[in-house]
Design a protein around this motif. Structure first.
Motif, PDB file in Angstrom:
ATOM      1  N   SER A  66       0.722  -1.191   0.012  1.00 32.04           N
ATOM      2  CA  SER A  66       0.033  -0.007   0.003  1.00 32.04           C
ATOM      3  C   SER A  66       0.830   1.187  -0.015  1.00 32.04           C
ATOM      4  CB  SER A  66      -0.845   0.011   1.233  1.00 32.04           C
ATOM      5  OG  SER A  66      -1.393   1.328   1.306  1.00 32.04           O
ATOM      6  N   SER A  70      -0.142   4.100   1.303  1.00 31.43           N
ATOM      7  CA  SER A  70      -0.522   4.772   2.491  1.00 31.43           C
ATOM      8  C   SER A  70       0.463   4.269   3.352  1.00 31.43           C
ATOM      9  CB  SER A  70      -1.796   4.392   2.762  1.00 31.43           C
ATOM     10  OG  SER A  70      -2.883   4.823   1.830  1.00 31.43           O
ATOM     11  N   LEU A  97       0.997   3.056   6.968  1.00 28.55           N
ATOM     12  CA  LEU A  97       0.244   2.290   7.961  1.00 28.55           C
ATOM     13  C   LEU A  97       1.135   1.688   9.319  1.00 28.55           C
ATOM     14  CD1 LEU A  97      -1.733  -0.225   5.710  1.00 28.55           C
ATOM     15  CD2 LEU A  97      -2.564   1.898   6.432  1.00 28.55           C
ATOM     16  N   THR A  99       5.361   3.499   5.907  1.00 28.28           N
ATOM     17  CA  THR A  99       5.767   4.146   6.962  1.00 28.28           C
ATOM     18  C   THR A  99       7.215   4.007   7.373  1.00 28.28           C
ATOM     19  OG1 THR A  99       3.526   3.542   7.827  1.00 28.28           O
ATOM     20  CG2 THR A  99       5.055   4.263   9.421  1.00 28.28           C
ATOM     21  N   GLU A 139      -8.398  12.451  13.060  1.00 29.28           N
ATOM     22  CA  GLU A 139      -7.654  12.907  11.999  1.00 29.28           C
ATOM     23  C   GLU A 139      -7.175  14.163  12.082  1.00 29.28           C
ATOM     24  OE1 GLU A 139     -10.526  14.681   8.692  1.00 29.28           O
ATOM     25  OE2 GLU A 139     -11.647  12.739   9.358  1.00 29.28           O
ATOM     26  N   ILE A 186       2.245  14.987   6.425  1.00 23.34           N
ATOM     27  CA  ILE A 186       1.410  13.637   6.272  1.00 23.34           C
ATOM     28  C   ILE A 186      -0.159  14.179   6.954  1.00 23.34           C
ATOM     29  CG2 ILE A 186       1.184  11.346   7.377  1.00 23.34           C
ATOM     30  CD1 ILE A 186       3.824  11.721   5.642  1.00 23.34           C
ATOM     31  N   TRP A 188      -3.200  12.357   8.666  1.00 21.45           N
ATOM     32  CA  TRP A 188      -3.370  11.070   9.490  1.00 21.45           C
ATOM     33  C   TRP A 188      -4.743  10.875   9.609  1.00 21.45           C
ATOM     34  CZ3 TRP A 188       0.952   7.899  10.053  1.00 21.45           C
ATOM     35  CH2 TRP A 188       2.237   8.477  10.079  1.00 21.45           C
ATOM     36  N   ALA A 220      -3.388   5.534   9.665  1.00 22.00           N
ATOM     37  CA  ALA A 220      -3.223   5.637   8.372  1.00 22.00           C
ATOM     38  C   ALA A 220      -2.786   7.049   8.005  1.00 22.00           C
ATOM     39  CB  ALA A 220      -4.354   5.104   7.656  1.00 22.00           C
ATOM     40  N   GLY A 221      -1.612   6.926   7.188  1.00 21.43           N
ATOM     41  CA  GLY A 221      -1.264   8.313   6.765  1.00 21.43           C
ATOM     42  C   GLY A 221      -0.982   8.280   5.493  1.00 21.43           C
ATOM     43  N   LEU A 222      -1.236   9.570   4.788  1.00 21.17           N
ATOM     44  CA  LEU A 222      -1.066   9.992   3.552  1.00 21.17           C
ATOM     45  C   LEU A 222      -0.006  10.817   3.288  1.00 21.17           C
ATOM     46  CD1 LEU A 222      -2.152   9.459   0.583  1.00 21.17           C
ATOM     47  CD2 LEU A 222      -3.926  11.155   0.861  1.00 21.17           C
ATOM     48  N   ASP A 223       1.063  10.551   2.406  1.00 22.10           N
ATOM     49  CA  ASP A 223       2.055  11.739   2.149  1.00 22.10           C
ATOM     50  C   ASP A 223       1.530  12.696   1.234  1.00 22.10           C
ATOM     51  OD1 ASP A 223       4.469  13.170   1.669  1.00 22.10           O
ATOM     52  OD2 ASP A 223       5.737  11.330   1.460  1.00 22.10           O
TER      53      ASP A 223
END
Length: 237
Positions: free
Chosen positions: A67, A69, A71, A87, A132, A147, A149, A167-170
């Protein structure tokens, strides 16, 4: 079966799970045979369930590692228990063994912001409701990342929180583009406001747009931006 041997099919829940070969003399003790077969059926069924569970865990691990994302899983004290490849890359650490066991905020939060984050984490206990947030930090390689989160609690069978999944999105590149666009916009606004030429922005119908004139225009014609916005340009001139 071989000479002197007998075979019994083992079932569990109406499904044949094995065939057991044994000494034919034991057929006279049917109760013993039935008890052994029942125990064997239960053991084999449980082994199959465990094999299926192990396969599901391997699949979940493969999905997590592929993934894009971020995690991660932390305990109720905030220590990292498990992370996926994304991560690990974002953390800047070369090896997962160097990362696990550390407090989450010691890795993904800058020193000046850690006190606030630890206070927020403590205030969320013991329920740790979904949350979040967005933060900027410098990782172990010295890279500056942004990030976004989202987190949620992991519950046991009794409904107690045993860990927290994040869960994070750069969004580093997107944030950089937004900042560059904002800088360009500010630069153009400064030029517009500083130029001695008259500048007017109108829509396709010839109506002056809100904030559609520069200071040179308002100073010369005596209209304020609020007064001219929404009027026909031909009417004004």
């Amino acid at each position: 079966p071989s000479p002197g041997r007998a075979v019994t099919f083992v079932e569990h829940g109406g499904v044949c799970v094995a065939a057991v070969e044994y000494d034919a003399s034991l057929t006279e003790e049917q109760e013993l045979v039935d008890a052994v077969m029942a125990a064997a059926g239960l053991a084999l069924y449980n082994e199959r369930l465990q094999a299926e569970l192990r396969a599901e865990i391997r699949l979940a691990g493969a999905l997590a590692d592929t993934s894009p994302s971020l995690l991660s899983n932390v305990d109720t004290d905030g220590r990292l228990l498990k992370v996926n490849h994304a991560t690990l890359r974002a953390s800047g650490y070369p090896d997962e063994r160097e990362l696990l066991g550390k407090y989450w905020w010691d890795v993904f939060i800058d020193p000046e912001d850690r006190e606030e984050m630890t206070a927020r984490f403590a205030s969320a206990a013991p329920d740790f409701p979904p949350a979040e947030y967005e933060n900027t930090f410098t990782n172990a390689r010295g890279e500056r990342l942004v990030i976004y989160w989202r987190s949620a609690p992991v519950l046991d069978e009794e409904g107690r929180v045993v860990s927290i999944v994040g869960a994070g999105l750069d969004i580093t590149d997107r944030k950089r583009r937004e900042e560059e666009a904002e800088l360009r916009g500010g630069f153009l606004d400064a030029i517009t406001d500083a130029t001695p030429s008259f500048l007017v922005a109108v829509d396709p119908e010839g109506v002056v747009m809100e904030d559609g004139v520069n200071p040179a225009f308002t100073q010369t014609f005596g209209w304020t931006r609020e007064e001219i916005g929404g009027r026909s340009f031909l009417e004004v001139i």
